[in-house]
Design a protein around this motif. Sequence first.
Motif, PDB file in Angstrom:
ATOM      1  N   PHE A 170      -0.254   7.978  13.304  1.00 51.50           N
ATOM      2  CA  PHE A 170      -1.566   7.592  12.876  1.00 51.50           C
ATOM      3  C   PHE A 170      -1.466   6.321  12.026  1.00 51.50           C
ATOM      4  N   PHE A 171      -0.073   5.988  11.764  1.00 51.14           N
ATOM      5  CA  PHE A 171       0.050   4.618  10.849  1.00 51.14           C
ATOM      6  C   PHE A 171       0.292   3.534  11.743  1.00 51.14           C
ATOM      7  N   PRO A 172      -0.078   2.296  11.182  1.00 51.00           N
ATOM      8  CA  PRO A 172       0.438   1.249  11.973  1.00 51.00           C
ATOM      9  C   PRO A 172       2.064   1.098  12.106  1.00 51.00           C
ATOM     10  N   ILE A 190       2.319  11.371   1.314  1.00 50.61           N
ATOM     11  CA  ILE A 190       1.946  12.154   2.806  1.00 50.61           C
ATOM     12  C   ILE A 190       2.012  13.564   1.971  1.00 50.61           C
ATOM     13  N   ARG A 231       0.851  -1.125  -0.061  1.00 53.57           N
ATOM     14  CA  ARG A 231       0.076   0.015  -0.033  1.00 53.57           C
ATOM     15  C   ARG A 231       0.771   1.363   0.013  1.00 53.57           C
ATOM     16  N   LEU A 232       0.781   2.102  -0.994  1.00 52.77           N
ATOM     17  CA  LEU A 232       1.226   3.382  -0.966  1.00 52.77           C
ATOM     18  C   LEU A 232       0.502   4.593  -0.844  1.00 52.77           C
ATOM     19  N   VAL A 233       1.096   5.215   0.353  1.00 48.44           N
ATOM     20  CA  VAL A 233       0.370   6.555   0.926  1.00 48.44           C
ATOM     21  C   VAL A 233       1.428   7.964   0.554  1.00 48.44           C
ATOM     22  N   SER A 279       4.150  14.841  12.335  1.00 52.11           N
ATOM     23  CA  SER A 279       2.688  15.187  12.676  1.00 52.11           C
ATOM     24  C   SER A 279       1.762  13.924  12.095  1.00 52.11           C
ATOM     25  N   VAL A 280       2.398  13.271  11.450  1.00 54.28           N
ATOM     26  CA  VAL A 280       1.552  11.995  10.510  1.00 54.28           C
ATOM     27  C   VAL A 280       1.890  10.639  10.953  1.00 54.28           C
TER      28      VAL A 280
END
Lengths: 287, 287, 287
Positions: free
Chosen positions: C63-65, C41, C37-39, C59-60
Amino acid sequence: MASVKKPIITITTDFGTADGYVGTMEGVILDIVPAARLVDISHEIAPQDVREAAYILYSVYPFFPSHTVHLVVVDPGVGSARRPIALRTSAGTFVGPDNGVFSYVMACEPVEAVVELADPRYRLPQISYTFHGRDIFSPAAAHLAAGVPISALGPPVLDLVTLSLPRLEITSASITGEVMHIDHFGNCITTIGKLLWGEDELSLEPAFARMRRAGEKQMRFQALGARVAVGGMKVTGVRHTFAEVDIGQAVAVVGSDGHLTISVRQGDAARELGLRSGDEVVLEVAC
Amino acid sequence: MASVKKPIITITTDFGTADGYVGTMEGVILDIVPAARLVDISHEIAPQDVREAAYILYSVYPFFPSHTVHLVVVDPGVGSARRPIALRTSAGTFVGPDNGVFSYVMACEPVEAVVELADPRYRLPQISYTFHGRDIFSPAAAHLAAGVPISALGPPVLDLVTLSLPRLEITSASITGEVMHIDHFGNCITTIGKLLWGEDELSLEPAFARMRRAGEKQMRFQALGARVAVGGMKVTGVRHTFAEVDIGQAVAVVGSDGHLTISVRQGDAARELGLRSGDEVVLEVAC
Amino acid sequence: MASVKKPIITITTDFGTADGYVGTMEGVILDIVPAARLVDISHEIAPQDVREAAYILYSVYPFFPSHTVHLVVVDPGVGSARRPIALRTSAGTFVGPDNGVFSYVMACEPVEAVVELADPRYRLPQISYTFHGRDIFSPAAAHLAAGVPISALGPPVLDLVTLSLPRLEITSASITGEVMHIDHFGNCITTIGKLLWGEDELSLEPAFARMRRAGEKQMRFQALGARVAVGGMKVTGVRHTFAEVDIGQAVAVVGSDGHLTISVRQGDAARELGLRSGDEVVLEVAC
């Protein structure tokens, strides 16, 4: 009761793409439903422009599978008493603030259920006051995409906020609307729709049918005989395609969403013709 | 005959990302091939700039698995008689309008098959006149990614539209080209390529080899002895990396795609040196 | 030793989205780990602004696994001797240049391992001098996401480059910081954090705790009694939400990342109040 179909979640915001806000939401979603397909619709909605988001969503949702969850976060009232909601139709499920952003979808699709996103099990453990997209809407969309029934998320909502109708006035000789959206190419998409081709004839099936007055009904007219008045200019005929006029010429076509659209072939109609959102457009039909 | 590999579809358009057009295409694709990986290459191709799209695609496709389908919608002729096509090479499959956008790929890769996207089974049921990206190209890409053989989509095409060659003139003392693309950082990527490093020596293997005249052949020269003339300025030497000059200094390097590139270390070469696409670039090689 | 969890890779760069650079990296990744999975930012980090990237990442990532690999390519030193590194914490794995971009993460999370990306098995076969994002960082991130242990990628690094601390000065009567980031809406996020709500009281738990001097400790104050001085202006009280002031009014809130944030309700604080990154912000607490 997990869905056997691959979960799909679309995301529409006014967040831009510079700050990581959308990525953060995607992290929250993937933590809950790792198999989700995430599709960015737009993150360039004008800040807090609920009506623009409503239009974009209306033009996009019909092309997604019906098990898709459409997440919309254009939310000027974040932190106030406005409710977070989810809404189910046979064409898709919608998650976002109760500020009218789903009005145009609701005008096309019967609503099967609407709930307030109240159950804390389907929120993040900590809720900020300024980023419900991350803390409330994303988890709700993720759980819905994973197969949680909408009724589990909270109590029914009976008094949804709705937007007023986009302008569309129909007489026997003309249809009056306005420029509703200007796209990346400068195409000016109007409220006059939906227009359907039948050879060289067009028929009008008023958009947002469920919101329209009964008095407005379908009409038919010759496409080439019509005239479009907009911004002090008249364009003759509604064409099938840009390619029917010379490069640089203004042309009226039926856009990909069925709405009358003012374009300039290989040009930028909004800039070259000086058109803006809200400008009146009159389609004179010589019946 | 579905592929066992995970289907991958890249998407390159001039649609921007504000209007939901790309998201709509992704909805159409995921409805047909739910397992597809979708990769956005660029949606900021200058409107209707087929040549820019051709370059971006040329720089990107070698880094994708060969079962990837590359979908390109930069389509000034939408609605006209220009054909929608699919094209198969051993390095990837390509889908888009027949307007030359695949010319640079075809100059590098032997074409195994080209077809017109004519079979209605691999289109949406309703075809608009203005958004073939949604109605024709996306479904075709999706079906190809799902394993439908290219020959099923329509009849062979024998007379493809192709772009003229990017400028590259080679004499014994110099190589002349032009600025082909200016990137986000202001780096000016030229048509002079591909350059390959061999210690402190460079060799030129003319890019787009299959399109070049036989008279143009490989040459070798000392990297530090060369001089680059561009925009009334001369830069001495071709360097391995920006870090070989001071911050703010102009530098010529071999870019990541093998093309001679004019940069300013930690600066914006296009703006600071006043360079534009099409500007002549002469690489004087002191052989 | 492949992970059983779905691999997730986030990508943060200063590449913009026009040139296909990010798409190329995604091709490299999917070639190695097709299930990733590519997200995205952000790809709009200001060119070579390592500090901005450090903040966005900070800040990010929470919120990720924790099995997520965060790939960051903001790399003014590409081609120089700066090392490419990977860094593992219990909250995520991080890949990028050794230029301090992970400083704020390291200030929050104990580092379990740091290695230099030296092993050629986990790079592309050919390494360019200008695009390590494609040739070194993306393959490393992909192999890590696929379950390769970090120790396999290269030797440990003991002397990481780190950024200086964001400004935060605490006395008994005031907290002084500066504007650290201006977001898409014009919200001015400051270095004053993290602030935690307890009814109408706020407590400060200095951000980047592992980097702070021992002398800086938690303090408590009444939110409505505080005053924020910034840009020659004073704002009274720290509010829970924008909606507590009138449309168009300036307001100080605790942002979604726990930092003091100066906003204008439904407006653009940076533009309307003339604020910029680096501007001093003083929070006067009437204890």
